[in-house]
Scaffold this active site. Structure first.
Site, PDB file in Angstrom:
ATOM      1  N   HIS A 207      17.654   5.659 -38.878  1.00 54.97           N
ATOM      2  CA  HIS A 207      17.360   6.856 -38.065  1.00 54.97           C
ATOM      3  C   HIS A 207      16.751   7.921 -38.970  1.00 54.97           C
ATOM      4  O   HIS A 207      17.215   8.123 -40.085  1.00 54.97           O
ATOM      5  CB  HIS A 207      18.660   7.368 -37.440  1.00 54.97           C
ATOM      6  CG  HIS A 207      18.479   8.431 -36.410  1.00 54.97           C
ATOM      7  ND1 HIS A 207      18.222   9.749 -36.722  1.00 54.97           N
ATOM      8  CD2 HIS A 207      18.493   8.365 -35.048  1.00 54.97           C
ATOM      9  CE1 HIS A 207      18.113  10.448 -35.603  1.00 54.97           C
ATOM     10  NE2 HIS A 207      18.267   9.636 -34.572  1.00 54.97           N
ATOM     11  N   CYS A 245      13.068   8.381 -33.700  1.00 54.31           N
ATOM     12  CA  CYS A 245      13.721   9.393 -32.869  1.00 54.31           C
ATOM     13  C   CYS A 245      12.719  10.528 -32.694  1.00 54.31           C
ATOM     14  O   CYS A 245      12.420  11.257 -33.644  1.00 54.31           O
ATOM     15  CB  CYS A 245      15.010   9.880 -33.529  1.00 54.31           C
ATOM     16  SG  CYS A 245      15.822  11.187 -32.593  1.00 54.31           S
ATOM     17  N   HIS A 274      14.656   6.416 -29.861  1.00 53.79           N
ATOM     18  CA  HIS A 274      15.404   7.491 -29.209  1.00 53.79           C
ATOM     19  C   HIS A 274      14.343   8.431 -28.673  1.00 53.79           C
ATOM     20  O   HIS A 274      13.564   8.976 -29.460  1.00 53.79           O
ATOM     21  CB  HIS A 274      16.226   8.290 -30.232  1.00 53.79           C
ATOM     22  CG  HIS A 274      17.414   7.570 -30.781  1.00 53.79           C
ATOM     23  ND1 HIS A 274      18.245   8.123 -31.730  1.00 53.79           N
ATOM     24  CD2 HIS A 274      17.929   6.345 -30.487  1.00 53.79           C
ATOM     25  CE1 HIS A 274      19.215   7.278 -32.006  1.00 53.79           C
ATOM     26  NE2 HIS A 274      19.053   6.192 -31.282  1.00 53.79           N
ATOM     27  N   ASP A 319      17.512  10.051 -25.483  1.00 53.56           N
ATOM     28  CA  ASP A 319      18.390  10.695 -26.466  1.00 53.56           C
ATOM     29  C   ASP A 319      19.065  11.877 -25.792  1.00 53.56           C
ATOM     30  O   ASP A 319      19.146  11.929 -24.562  1.00 53.56           O
ATOM     31  CB  ASP A 319      17.559  11.083 -27.701  1.00 53.56           C
ATOM     32  CG  ASP A 319      18.377  11.044 -28.986  1.00 53.56           C
ATOM     33  OD1 ASP A 319      19.595  10.884 -28.910  1.00 53.56           O
ATOM     34  OD2 ASP A 319      17.783  11.200 -30.064  1.00 53.56           O
ATOM     35  N   HIS A 320      19.521  12.822 -26.560  1.00 55.71           N
ATOM     36  CA  HIS A 320      20.297  13.942 -26.009  1.00 55.71           C
ATOM     37  C   HIS A 320      19.705  14.469 -24.699  1.00 55.71           C
ATOM     38  O   HIS A 320      18.495  14.623 -24.579  1.00 55.71           O
ATOM     39  CB  HIS A 320      20.295  15.111 -26.994  1.00 55.71           C
ATOM     40  CG  HIS A 320      20.728  14.726 -28.361  1.00 55.71           C
ATOM     41  ND1 HIS A 320      20.583  15.542 -29.442  1.00 55.71           N
ATOM     42  CD2 HIS A 320      21.297  13.588 -28.815  1.00 55.71           C
ATOM     43  CE1 HIS A 320      21.045  14.933 -30.505  1.00 55.71           C
ATOM     44  NE2 HIS A 320      21.480  13.735 -30.167  1.00 55.71           N
ATOM     45  N   TYR A 333      25.414  14.329 -24.686  1.00 54.58           N
ATOM     46  CA  TYR A 333      25.683  12.985 -24.175  1.00 54.58           C
ATOM     47  C   TYR A 333      26.343  12.960 -22.802  1.00 54.58           C
ATOM     48  O   TYR A 333      27.162  12.093 -22.515  1.00 54.58           O
ATOM     49  CB  TYR A 333      26.489  12.183 -25.207  1.00 54.58           C
ATOM     50  CG  TYR A 333      25.628  11.800 -26.389  1.00 54.58           C
ATOM     51  CD1 TYR A 333      24.694  10.768 -26.281  1.00 54.58           C
ATOM     52  CD2 TYR A 333      25.693  12.492 -27.587  1.00 54.58           C
ATOM     53  CE1 TYR A 333      23.865  10.432 -27.341  1.00 54.58           C
ATOM     54  CE2 TYR A 333      24.868  12.171 -28.663  1.00 54.58           C
ATOM     55  CZ  TYR A 333      23.957  11.129 -28.522  1.00 54.58           C
ATOM     56  OH  TYR A 333      23.137  10.799 -29.561  1.00 54.58           O
TER      57      TYR A 333
HETATM   58  C1  CS2 Z   1      21.969  10.650 -32.994  1.00 53.46           C
HETATM   59  C2  CS2 Z   1      22.374  10.485 -34.443  1.00 53.46           C
HETATM   60  O1  CS2 Z   1      23.069  12.150 -31.635  1.00 53.46           O
HETATM   61  C3  CS2 Z   1      22.261  12.016 -32.518  1.00 53.46           C
HETATM   62  O2  CS2 Z   1      21.646  12.934 -33.047  1.00 53.46           O
HETATM   63  O3  CS2 Z   1      20.635  10.359 -32.792  1.00 53.46           O
HETATM   64  O4  CS2 Z   1      23.680  10.945 -34.621  1.00 53.46           O
HETATM   65  C4  CS2 Z   1      22.280   9.035 -34.842  1.00 53.46           C
HETATM   66  O5  CS2 Z   1      23.180   8.302 -34.072  1.00 53.46           O
HETATM   67  C5  CS2 Z   1      22.615   8.790 -36.292  1.00 53.46           C
HETATM   68  O6  CS2 Z   1      21.893   9.629 -37.129  1.00 53.46           O
HETATM   69  C6  CS2 Z   1      22.334   7.355 -36.648  1.00 53.46           C
HETATM   70  O7  CS2 Z   1      23.064   7.018 -37.754  1.00 53.46           O
HETATM   71 MN    MN Z   2      18.195  10.271 -32.393  1.00 51.52          MN
END
Ligand code: CS2
Ligand code: MN
Length: 359
Positions: A207, A245, A274, A319-320, A333
């Site tokens: 990531h 990401c 992501h 993602d978020h 989440y």
């Molecule tokens: C995720 C990261 O919620 C987030 O920001 O994208 O925590 C991701 O899971 C980690 O960096 C991966 O190790």
């Molecule tokens: Mn991410």
């Protein structure tokens, strides 16, 4: 391409597998075992139990996010070999339960950083936000404390309590480490674990650093096309790959996301995506936003098109998301906005599939 959603097991998520199963087009979850201390082996029995639970809910458990890396590996200490052996043993156990993709990161001391986990937007929703001055004026322990206050009691991935007490000392340690040494420690880890992952049918997907610039002078290395090239060249095995990401890389306005996606997807090195949007504020500041292109500064159509045109056949997760409709959930989440995000991304993908047929 498979659309999945992140899910935290053993009661640490407000969202249920049944709810995820009802999001159209979502085939599985990216999950983890947060109860195992960083550096220890993930037990096969617990993984089997988790897989059975997920399968019984009609979903797949092909993606793990994350198996975090013990800090002695990042620091290059002699004790790293024991933790690397444990990582290899975890990979074998993951392979045995059918995992095919492992998302992880190599950020020192702390994972992602934000100044606020519930920043209000004009529409009444809340999002994660980043104000550079606030983050750099706090020490990491205070960042962690202030984030914990807004996490509604849910664990924050990458901010495990066991990391927190040593953060100050760890930051000091890195002051004497060169970037070159950090890359060497990364290569030592990759050369030991990537062949095992490959044998077990698992693609490793690092990531990017979030945010994609150094904080507290710590080495940050996965943040631009150039340093991603360096990373991939450390170990040529295609199982040594990436999580792209968009929200993390996209926080740096100089990153041309569609170009990055095309280059590394065509090279067969992108295993996980992501996808989320962000809205730039002054300087390095940004707010997260709804996924729709018009809600932020990233062009989600161009992003999805770059994956689609390059023949991406890995996993995508929204993602978020924002916190909407009075949902109470782990920041970023919740179910509702991530489900909206998944449907939007699936809609773009279907349109691209069908446009291809029309041309
Ligand atoms: C995720 C990261 O919620 C987030 O920001 O994208 O925590 C991701 O899971 C980690 O960096 C991966 O190790
Ligand atoms: Mn991410």
């Amino acid at each position: 391409m498979k659309m999945i959603m992140r899910w935290f097991p053993f009661g640490d998520d407000s969202v249920t597998l049944r709810q995820i199963r009802q999001v159209p087009g979502v085939s599985g979850v990216a999950t983890c075992l947060p109860s195992v201390p960083v550096g220890e082996v993930w037990p096969l029995a617990t993984l089997t139990e988790l897989k059975d639970t997920i399968t019984a809910a009609g979903l797949e458990m092909e993606v793990i996010e994350s198996v975090n890396i013990h800090k002695d590996i990042k620091k290059g200490l002699p004790s790293r070999d024991r933790y690397i052996e444990n990582y290899q043993a975890t990979l074998r156990n993951l392979g045995a339960v059918g995992v095919t993709c492992l998302c992880y990161n190599f950020m020192p001391v702390m994972d992602w950083a934000r100044s606020d986990l519930a920043h209000p937007l004009e529409d009444g929703s809340t999002v994660l936000s980043y104000r550079h001055k606030q983050v750099t004026e706090m020490n990491p322990t205070r960042i962690a404390e202030s984030m914990a206050k807004k996490s509604l009691g849910y664990s924050l991935p990458g901010w495990e309590p066991e990391r927190l007490h040593a953060m100050g000392a760890d930051i000091e340690f890195y002051k004497s480490m060169t970037r070159d040494d950090y890359w060497k420690n990364m290569k030592y880890f990759l050369d030991a674990v990537v062949p095992v992952a490959s044998e077990c049918g698992i693609n490793m997907a690092i990531h990017p650093d979030d945010p994609p610039w150094p904080l507290f002078d710590l080495p940050k290395v996965i943040s631009t096309a150039e340093n991603i090239r360096t990373f991939l060249s450390l170990n040529d095995n295609p199982a040594n790959g990436l999580t792209i990401c968009t929200g993390s890389l996209g926080a740096n306005r100089d990153n041309d996301l569609p170009a990055i996606i095309r280059e590394f997807t065509k090279a067969g090195r992108v295993h996980f995506a992501h996808i989320r949007n962000i809205k730039y504020q002054d300087g390095l500041d940004f707010d997260e936003s709804a996924h729709l292109s018009s809600c932020g500064d990233l062009d989600l159509f161009a992003i999805v098109q770059a994956f689609h045109d390059s023949g991406f056949d890995g996993y995508i997760r929204p993602d978020h998301g924002r916190m909407i409709w009075d949902e109470q959930a782990r920041p970023g989440y919740g179910l509702y906005d991530r489900a909206l995000g998944a449907e939007y991304l699936l809609g773009l993908w279907e349109a691209l599939d069908k446009c291809g047929l029309c041309n």
